[in-house]
Every structure is written in C-alpha cells, then in structure tokens.
Design a protein around this motif. Structure first.
Motif, PDB file in Angstrom:
ATOM      1  N   TRP A   1       0.829  -1.209   0.000  1.00 46.90           N
ATOM      2  CA  TRP A   1       0.000   0.000   0.000  1.00 46.90           C
ATOM      3  C   TRP A   1       0.860   1.255   0.000  1.00 46.90           C
ATOM      4  CZ3 TRP A   1      -4.884   1.026  -0.998  1.00 46.90           C
ATOM      5  CH2 TRP A   1      -5.380   2.278  -0.650  1.00 46.90           C
ATOM      6  N   GLN A   2       1.952   1.238   0.752  1.00 46.97           N
ATOM      7  CA  GLN A   2       2.813   2.412   0.883  1.00 46.97           C
ATOM      8  C   GLN A   2       3.600   2.715  -0.383  1.00 46.97           C
ATOM      9  OE1 GLN A   2       1.466   3.687   3.991  1.00 46.97           O
ATOM     10  NE2 GLN A   2       3.518   4.475   4.081  1.00 46.97           N
ATOM     11  N   VAL A   3       4.091   1.701  -1.075  1.00 50.89           N
ATOM     12  CA  VAL A   3       5.020   1.941  -2.183  1.00 50.89           C
ATOM     13  C   VAL A   3       4.464   1.575  -3.546  1.00 50.89           C
ATOM     14  CG1 VAL A   3       7.035   1.627  -0.700  1.00 50.89           C
ATOM     15  CG2 VAL A   3       6.158  -0.304  -2.009  1.00 50.89           C
ATOM     16  N   GLY A   4       3.326   0.929  -3.578  1.00 44.15           N
ATOM     17  CA  GLY A   4       2.815   0.416  -4.843  1.00 44.15           C
ATOM     18  C   GLY A   4       2.228   1.474  -5.748  1.00 44.15           C
ATOM     19  N   THR A   5       2.408   1.264  -7.053  1.00 42.43           N
ATOM     20  CA  THR A   5       1.768   2.126  -8.033  1.00 42.43           C
ATOM     21  C   THR A   5       0.308   1.730  -8.156  1.00 42.43           C
ATOM     22  OG1 THR A   5       3.852   2.395  -9.190  1.00 42.43           O
ATOM     23  CG2 THR A   5       1.873   2.974 -10.399  1.00 42.43           C
ATOM     24  N   PRO A   6       0.013   0.481  -8.519  1.00 38.54           N
ATOM     25  CA  PRO A   6      -1.384   0.067  -8.353  1.00 38.54           C
ATOM     26  C   PRO A   6      -1.530  -0.512  -6.946  1.00 38.54           C
ATOM     27  CG  PRO A   6      -0.221  -1.577  -9.645  1.00 38.54           C
ATOM     28  CD  PRO A   6       0.766  -0.488  -9.295  1.00 38.54           C
ATOM     29  N   ARG A   7      -1.825   0.347  -5.989  1.00 37.78           N
ATOM     30  CA  ARG A   7      -1.840  -0.070  -4.581  1.00 37.78           C
ATOM     31  C   ARG A   7      -2.662  -1.318  -4.340  1.00 37.78           C
ATOM     32  NH1 ARG A   7      -2.545   5.395  -0.990  1.00 37.78           N
ATOM     33  NH2 ARG A   7      -0.440   6.164  -1.342  1.00 37.78           N
TER      34      ARG A   7
END
Length: 115
Positions: A28-34
């Motif tokens: 969730w923190q680093v994802g592009t498609p969270r």
C-alpha cells in the motif's frame, strides 16, 4: 505445559498472519497500483510459506523450512521499516524471534506434532 504450548502455537499463527499484513502494508505504501500489490505481495508470501515453511510443506526439508521462515519474517520486517513504520518493524522482528524460539521447546514441539 499443554496450555502453554497451545498459547505459543496460537502466537506463532498470529505471527504468520502479521507477516502477511506487513507485506500488504508495504504494498500500500510503495505500490503504483496499490490495490494490486496489497493483494499480490501477501499471496506471494503465503505461497512461499505453503511450499517451504508450513508443517506439511512439500519442499520443507533439509533446512529449507528454516530458511523460508527467516526470509518471510525478515523481509516482512524490512517491509515495515521501508514503509516508515520503524517501531513496528523492530517490534515485529522481536516478536517473531521470541515466539518462534519458544516454538522450538520440546514441550511445544510435542503438542504441535511432527513437522
């Protein structure tokens, strides 16, 4: 001793669930498609656990089980650290080491059955 053993085994299960949650937090923190990483990263960790670290793991022999556990818990701790949750990362790693160490006690292993 049986009650203690079941308490430890419950905490071991909680530790495994928390590891999967840590991967979701990091996704969730680093994802592009969270939403994708929140689902895929824990599923990937669960697959590694199922294949190598679970009590009935298909490939859990010859040290692979221990290596998989260290990898999953270690990477989950690093994921929390990288997500900015430094205190939780240290607490989770400490909890993992203590609980899994207690799970190695002969009385706990006897209750858990053969692995």
């Amino acid at each position: 001793m049986v009650g203690f053993a079941w308490g430890v085994l419950t905490l071991v299960f909680l530790d495994e669930v928390l590891a999967m949650a840590a991967f979701g937090v990091w996704g969730w923190q680093v994802g592009t498609p969270r939403w994708l990483l929140v689902v895929v990263l824990p599923l990937l960790a669960m697959t590694v656990w199922w294949l190598f670290a679970s009590p009935k793991a298909r490939f859990g022999s010859r040290g692979r089980r221990e290596l998989a556990k260290v990898a999953v818990f270690g990477i989950a701790s690093l994921a929390l650290w990288d997500a900015g949750h430094h205190g939780w990362a240290i607490a989770f790693l400490t909890f993992s080491v203590v609980v899994n160490g207690l799970a190695l006690l002969p009385g706990v292993r006897a209750v858990a059955g053969p692995t």
